[in-house]
Design an enzyme around this catalytic site. Structure first.
Site, PDB file in Angstrom:
ATOM      1  N   LYS A  35     -14.951   6.889  73.843  1.00 38.59           N
ATOM      2  CA  LYS A  35     -13.764   6.373  73.271  1.00 38.59           C
ATOM      3  C   LYS A  35     -13.028   7.391  72.512  1.00 38.59           C
ATOM      4  O   LYS A  35     -11.677   7.630  72.643  1.00 38.59           O
ATOM      5  CB  LYS A  35     -14.029   5.586  72.088  1.00 38.59           C
ATOM      6  N   THR A  86     -18.626  -6.030  62.430  1.00 43.81           N
ATOM      7  CA  THR A  86     -19.548  -6.914  61.589  1.00 43.81           C
ATOM      8  C   THR A  86     -19.685  -8.179  62.416  1.00 43.81           C
ATOM      9  O   THR A  86     -19.150  -9.147  61.964  1.00 43.81           O
ATOM     10  CB  THR A  86     -19.218  -7.205  59.994  1.00 43.81           C
ATOM     11  N   PHE A 252       1.311 -21.282  60.625  1.00 45.72           N
ATOM     12  CA  PHE A 252      -0.058 -21.797  60.927  1.00 45.72           C
ATOM     13  C   PHE A 252      -0.207 -23.247  61.170  1.00 45.72           C
ATOM     14  O   PHE A 252      -1.172 -23.997  60.514  1.00 45.72           O
ATOM     15  CB  PHE A 252      -1.218 -21.227  59.973  1.00 45.72           C
ATOM     16  N   HIS A 254       0.873 -24.787  63.858  1.00 45.43           N
ATOM     17  CA  HIS A 254       1.212 -25.124  65.559  1.00 45.43           C
ATOM     18  C   HIS A 254       0.004 -25.684  66.097  1.00 45.43           C
ATOM     19  O   HIS A 254      -1.153 -25.059  66.027  1.00 45.43           O
ATOM     20  CB  HIS A 254       1.534 -23.810  66.174  1.00 45.43           C
ATOM     21  N   ALA A 255      -0.047 -27.009  66.577  1.00 44.26           N
ATOM     22  CA  ALA A 255      -1.171 -27.490  67.071  1.00 44.26           C
ATOM     23  C   ALA A 255      -1.332 -26.977  68.325  1.00 44.26           C
ATOM     24  O   ALA A 255      -0.387 -26.190  69.133  1.00 44.26           O
ATOM     25  CB  ALA A 255      -0.841 -29.005  67.386  1.00 44.26           C
ATOM     26  N   CYS A 263     -11.684 -13.112  64.418  1.00 44.46           N
ATOM     27  CA  CYS A 263     -11.839 -13.181  62.914  1.00 44.46           C
ATOM     28  C   CYS A 263     -12.265 -14.709  62.826  1.00 44.46           C
ATOM     29  O   CYS A 263     -13.279 -14.821  61.949  1.00 44.46           O
ATOM     30  CB  CYS A 263     -10.758 -12.773  62.218  1.00 44.46           C
ATOM     31  N   LYS A 328      -4.845 -15.534  72.025  1.00 44.17           N
ATOM     32  CA  LYS A 328      -3.356 -15.638  71.855  1.00 44.17           C
ATOM     33  C   LYS A 328      -2.719 -14.695  72.344  1.00 44.17           C
ATOM     34  O   LYS A 328      -3.067 -13.678  73.138  1.00 44.17           O
ATOM     35  CB  LYS A 328      -3.184 -15.566  70.265  1.00 44.17           C
TER      36      LYS A 328
HETATM   37  C1  UDX Z   1      -6.430 -13.480  61.978  1.00 50.19           C
HETATM   38  C2  UDX Z   1      -5.719 -13.586  60.785  1.00 50.19           C
HETATM   39  O1  UDX Z   1      -4.275 -14.003  60.813  1.00 50.19           O
HETATM   40  C3  UDX Z   1      -5.658 -11.995  60.291  1.00 50.19           C
HETATM   41  O2  UDX Z   1      -4.939 -12.167  58.991  1.00 50.19           O
HETATM   42  C4  UDX Z   1      -6.909 -11.743  59.836  1.00 50.19           C
HETATM   43  O3  UDX Z   1      -7.208 -10.524  59.423  1.00 50.19           O
HETATM   44  C5  UDX Z   1      -7.767 -11.560  61.258  1.00 50.19           C
HETATM   45  O4  UDX Z   1      -7.598 -12.881  61.775  1.00 50.19           O
HETATM   46  P1  UDX Z   1      -5.881 -12.877  64.577  1.00 50.19           P
HETATM   47  O5  UDX Z   1      -7.303 -13.394  64.940  1.00 50.19           O
HETATM   48  O6  UDX Z   1      -5.324 -11.807  65.326  1.00 50.19           O
HETATM   49  O7  UDX Z   1      -5.598 -12.788  63.004  1.00 50.19           O
HETATM   50  O8  UDX Z   1      -4.696 -14.146  65.051  1.00 50.19           O
HETATM   51  P2  UDX Z   1      -3.887 -15.066  64.362  1.00 50.19           P
HETATM   52  O9  UDX Z   1      -2.671 -15.043  64.746  1.00 50.19           O
HETATM   53  O10 UDX Z   1      -4.351 -15.413  62.897  1.00 50.19           O
HETATM   54  O11 UDX Z   1      -4.625 -16.469  65.216  1.00 50.19           O
HETATM   55  C6  UDX Z   1      -5.745 -16.955  65.106  1.00 50.19           C
HETATM   56  C7  UDX Z   1      -6.033 -18.307  66.129  1.00 50.19           C
HETATM   57  O12 UDX Z   1      -5.476 -19.185  65.577  1.00 50.19           O
HETATM   58  C8  UDX Z   1      -5.623 -17.881  67.746  1.00 50.19           C
HETATM   59  O13 UDX Z   1      -6.501 -18.757  68.492  1.00 50.19           O
HETATM   60  C9  UDX Z   1      -4.157 -18.733  67.645  1.00 50.19           C
HETATM   61  O14 UDX Z   1      -3.938 -19.302  68.788  1.00 50.19           O
HETATM   62  C10 UDX Z   1      -4.483 -19.723  66.507  1.00 50.19           C
HETATM   63  N1  UDX Z   1      -3.404 -20.456  65.842  1.00 50.19           N
HETATM   64  C11 UDX Z   1      -2.779 -19.683  65.118  1.00 50.19           C
HETATM   65  C12 UDX Z   1      -2.999 -21.725  66.042  1.00 50.19           C
HETATM   66  O15 UDX Z   1      -3.627 -22.515  66.934  1.00 50.19           O
HETATM   67  N2  UDX Z   1      -2.002 -22.430  65.358  1.00 50.19           N
HETATM   68  C13 UDX Z   1      -1.241 -21.669  64.425  1.00 50.19           C
HETATM   69  O16 UDX Z   1      -0.482 -22.218  64.065  1.00 50.19           O
HETATM   70  C14 UDX Z   1      -1.741 -20.196  64.322  1.00 50.19           C
END
Ligand code: UDX
Length: 438
Positions: A35, A86, A252, A254-255, A263, A328
């Protein structure tokens, strides 16, 4: 200021590059020599928009370097970040802290000058105490402090999240380490980004509470979407109607097919474990985890129902095209992606799956070996009985649905991200099913 970033994965690399861009002198350390070799050659280990450019500009500017040598890299560093993984421990869902503790030990064994050790990895409450104990027990005579500084970076938007954060959380017990952290984040601090100082345990919990809350918000609207389908309401209107209330907020909501990624799934599970350890149940989060798990598979059943309702029939032997595989858009990350459960459900029902994803196919291949990967979206849908939009990449928003329809055997579209306009799509002869909309 000299900063050492131990762990050059997603969080370490983005944070290290951004700190260098602030003008700090940063070395990113990783045990994985290949890496580090690739980083020296300008090759990023992950897909993240803008990262390669940011890294190369700061390497050229002499502020960012890479190394496998932890001992040499932490020499003279006033802040040493731990940004190793982790993952969920196999079997019990606890966060696996072995990498964090191994790094703490190595820092302890090589510390030669006063430094603040900063845990950026997502770690359960009390981990900072253990890191402190490891370093203290090593008998180092050098002044040190252990601080918690969780990251809130969204994949695909990590650089802007780092540079324009809603807040920076720092769990620090004394003024010396708070001063060092103020210096680390000085440019953001000057930009008036809220810098929230808390105790270390509160800071550790803030990270889990934030992710669990966001996962709850998503899961809530997903269940409302199911209810909307039953009662003839539209979840987008419901989301807007509740989101305009400032106390709720529109983000957050969005269905979709359920949350995935590196995470939310792991952190919600780890929070459940902490709650169990401390005999303080978090029943809402328990429900969120269960609902989200079953939802991903339920999306496979939704596709099967669409085939039946559209008159195509049983899924066995049908060709189903999936657009998008990553959890996503704007990432190549397949961790806990809903597509994995959807593919499994459809394959169990006897369907043949072909998929296209702009960045995720390499990582997806080993996770779903039965899926044929297509060269582009139009190839994927050719001869298909149904197409399922799983991940809302921009490329799919602007796809030519007329051409897609001509290439397919039957016009069946299951839109799991509510990207398309139902009336328009139906008007051009599609059987169209989406999430929480009539
Ligand atoms: C997330 C947190 O947002 C971030 O702050 C943290 O540090 C790490 O985890 P991430 O996992 O990169 O970030 O993606 P995020 O954009 O939060 O989306 C997470 C999941 O939720 C995705 O599968 C996304 O499709 C879903 N999601 C998100 C929805 O289904 N609907 C929403 O309205 C938002």
């Amino acid at each position: 200021m000299k900063i050492a970033m131990v762990g050059s994965g997603y969080v370490g690399l983005v944070s290290g590059a951004c700190f260098a861009d602030f003008g700090h002198d940063v070395v990113c350390v990783d045990k994985d020599a290949s890496k580090i070799d690739r980083l020296h050659a300008g090759i990023m280990p992950i897909y993240e928009p803008g990262l390669a450019e940011l890294v190369s500009a700061n390497v050229r500017g002499g502020r960012l370097s890479f190394s496998t040598d932890l001992a040499a890299s932490i020499k003279g560093a006033q802040a040493i970040f731990i940004a190793v993984g982790t993952p969920s421990r196999r079997g019990d869902g606890h966060a696996d802290l072995s990498y964090v503790y191994a790094v703490a030990q190595e820092i302890a064994d090589n510390l030669t000058a006063p430094a603040v050790i900063v845990t950026k990895s997502t770690v359960p409450v009390g981990t900072g105490d253990e890191v402190e104990r490891i370093i203290r027990d090593s008998g180092t005579g050098v002044q040190f402090a252990v601080v918690s500084n969780p990251e809130f970076l969204r994949e695909g938007a990590a650089i802007s999240d780092f540079k324009r954060p809603d807040r920076i959380v720092v769990g620090a017990e004394d003024e010396w380490e708070r001063g060092v952290m103020r210096e680390v984040y000085r440019p953001l601090f000057l930009n008036k980004a809220p810098l929230l100082f808390t105790g270390r345990r509160s800071s550790e919990l803030i990270k889990y509470a934030a992710n669990a809350f966001l996962a709850t918000k998503i899961t809530f609207i997903n269940e409302m979407a199911d209810l909307c389908e039953k009662v003839g309401a539209d979840v987008q209107d419901v989301a807007r109607g509740i989101g305009l209330d400032n106390r709720i907020g529109s983000k957050f909501l969005h269905a979709g097919p359920g949350y995935g990624g590196s995470c939310f799934p792991k952190d919600t599970l780890a929070l459940l474990k902490t709650a169990e350890d401390f005999a303080s149940p978090v029943r809402i989060v328990e429900a969120v985890v269960l609902v989200n798990e079953s939802r991903k598979r339920a999306m496979g059943r939704k596709v099967i129902e669409a085939l039946a309702e559209a008159g195509v029939g049983e899924p066995r032997g049908r060709k189903i095209a999936l657009l998008g595989l990553t959890f996503k858009p704007n990432t190549d990350d397949m961790r806990d992606a809903p597509s994995i459960a959807i593919v499994q459900a459809l394959i169990d029902a006897g369907a043949d799956i072909v998929a296209y994803d702009p960045e995720g196919m390499e990582a997806a291949k080993s996770l779903m070996p039965q899926v044929a990967m297509a060269a582009n979206a139009y190839d994927a849908v050719t001869g298909a009985d149904a197409v399922v939009l799983v991940t809302e990449w921009d490329a799919f928003r602007g796809i030519d649905l007329e051409q897609v329809g001509r290439l397919m055997k039957s016009r069946v579209l299951v839109d799991l991200r509510n990207v398309y306009n139902p009336a328009e799509v139906r008007a051009s002869g599609w059987y169209y099913s989406s999430v929480g909309r009539k």
